[in-house]
Design an enzyme around this catalytic site. Sequence first.
Site, PDB file in Angstrom:
ATOM      1  CG  ASP A 148      27.248   4.865 -16.686  1.00 50.34           C
ATOM      2  OD1 ASP A 148      27.469   5.665 -15.661  1.00 50.34           O
ATOM      3  OD2 ASP A 148      26.818   3.709 -16.780  1.00 50.34           O
ATOM      4  CE1 TYR A 174      -4.185  -0.100   0.759  1.00 54.39           C
ATOM      5  CE2 TYR A 174      -4.017   0.331   2.753  1.00 54.39           C
ATOM      6  CZ  TYR A 174      -4.795   0.252   1.929  1.00 54.39           C
ATOM      7  OH  TYR A 174      -6.037   0.156   1.850  1.00 54.39           O
ATOM      8  CB  THR A 207     -14.760  12.579   7.501  1.00 52.05           C
ATOM      9  OG1 THR A 207     -15.789  11.873   8.149  1.00 52.05           O
ATOM     10  CG2 THR A 207     -14.756  13.891   8.210  1.00 52.05           C
ATOM     11  CG  HIS A 226     -13.696   0.890   4.492  1.00 55.23           C
ATOM     12  ND1 HIS A 226     -13.484   2.197   3.647  1.00 55.23           N
ATOM     13  CD2 HIS A 226     -12.502   0.364   4.959  1.00 55.23           C
ATOM     14  CE1 HIS A 226     -12.489   2.194   3.413  1.00 55.23           C
ATOM     15  NE2 HIS A 226     -11.442   1.047   4.172  1.00 55.23           N
ATOM     16  N   GLY A 227     -15.426   3.956   5.153  1.00 54.84           N
ATOM     17  CA  GLY A 227     -15.745   5.322   4.703  1.00 54.84           C
ATOM     18  C   GLY A 227     -16.088   4.717   3.197  1.00 54.84           C
TER      19      GLY A 227
HETATM   20  C1  SPV Z   1      23.169   1.604 -13.893  1.00 55.76           C
HETATM   21  O1  SPV Z   1      22.079   1.601 -13.913  1.00 55.76           O
HETATM   22  O2  SPV Z   1      23.831   2.763 -14.135  1.00 55.76           O
HETATM   23  C2  SPV Z   1      24.054   0.477 -13.452  1.00 55.76           C
HETATM   24  C3  SPV Z   1      23.461  -0.787 -13.666  1.00 55.76           C
HETATM   25  O3  SPV Z   1      25.187   0.632 -13.139  1.00 55.76           O
HETATM   26  S1  SPV Z   1      24.258  -1.294 -15.157  1.00 55.76           S
HETATM   27  O4  SPV Z   1      23.859  -0.182 -16.201  1.00 55.76           O
HETATM   28  O5  SPV Z   1      23.746  -2.455 -15.661  1.00 55.76           O
HETATM   29  O6  SPV Z   1      25.763  -1.164 -15.317  1.00 55.76           O
HETATM   30 MG    MG Z   2      25.834   2.417 -12.881  1.00 55.41          MG
END
Ligand code: SPV
Ligand code: MG
Length: 431
Positions: free
Chosen positions: A204, A43, A122, A89-90
């Site tokens: 990245d 929930y 309410t 119940h509400g």
């Molecule tokens: C990310 O999501 O940046 C990760 C996971 O490090 S992976 O891309 O699988 O390395």
């Molecule tokens: Mg990563």
Amino acid sequence: MKTVYTCFCTDVIHEGHLNLIREAQKLGEVIVGVLSDKAVIRYNRFFTISFEERMDLVRSIEGVSRVVEQKSIRYDDIICELHPDYIVHGDNWKTGPLKFIRDGVEKLVQAYGGQLVDIPYTYNENVKRVDDRKREKLAMPEYRRKRLKMLLELCSIVKAIEVHNGLTGLIAEKTIVENEEGLDQFDAMWISSLCDSTAKGKPDIELVDMTSRFRTIEDVMEVTTKPIIFDGDTGGLAEHFVYTVRSLERLGVSAVIIEDKIGLKKNSLFGTEVEQNQDSIEHFCEKIRAGKKVQLTDDFMIIARVESLILEKGMDDALTRAFAYRDAGADAIMIHSRKKDPQEILKWCDLFREKDQKTPLVVVPSSFNTVTEEELIAHGCNIVIYANQLTRSAFPAMQKTAQDILRYHRAKEVDDRLMPISQIISLIEEL
Ligand code: SPV
Ligand code: MG
């Protein structure tokens, strides 16, 4: 005397609850169920006081004659046990996500001649204020931070989904589906380095700096309450990592995952196609120790990510490293693989679990995506992270829309697949 049953899922009693009890009293002796912690997770309800305190709180309400534990959001078991003459119940459960619970109750009470009574719900400024305060409190660092550890205690597997801004945070926060057991939703959010970088159009490679990554966390936190697992990449220099730990902890993040790579980090899904270097066990353990030493609360987790399978160093290396990182103080281990077949990861988890039944295991099934949560549970996994699917679904949709507008020299042709503006607006709450 007739018996009347109602169930409370709250840690604050307001005029709505008191009104419900007053109405219930008119029908007979009032028994109140208090939902257990485990029952309310699906929930996304968390409490600022314990279950025992909630029981005491309800006991203290005038007109309540008995308080019992309700162990599921469905009423089946409790109704079978108590056979109350009335369930009260509400009337807010007549529509929306609670409707399926009401439908179930209606069937059950009809079967033995009981009666379902919907009391006008309410909802006024006061009740709204209490609700808002409660939600805001749960979003505060001291409450949010500890929730991942609580979830690990209460869930068979903690499900996290990638988020990289306020909007994806809202999707993680609010997406709910109905299933056989009741309601299902994500438990936590993953701030992925890949998706945080991609959202900024950057590779990245630890290029997006921590200040910017923290800004993403803040954007997500502003509009959500669920706990956050932060992708800390390599953690950088140990001398820098200690500051990252302090900042994340202060922000209310629940866990950081750092991977055992060194030098220029590339995304793991490149595997050995690009040059990537693994850290030495000793050096990485030092970083874990340094992070654990500066941590101020017991709530925060440092999770060590083993890259041996990604870098094709073999099962033994992955196991040796996992045990060493655990011994250095890591609160959990993430094991990663880019194989399509989940067997490698599952086998590794089995081998780890032969020696360690306690340390939580984290997996990211991006490549081995055929694996089910049930299989992961069976092999001892505790957290599953769906690490990039929101970004990967949004990108092609946006690209196609851009192409079609160029193609048709107007926006009409794309309109059918767009979310109506009214819906976008309702997703975002105004204070
Ligand atoms: C990310 O999501 O940046 C990760 C996971 O490090 S992976 O891309 O699988 O390395
Ligand atoms: Mg990563």
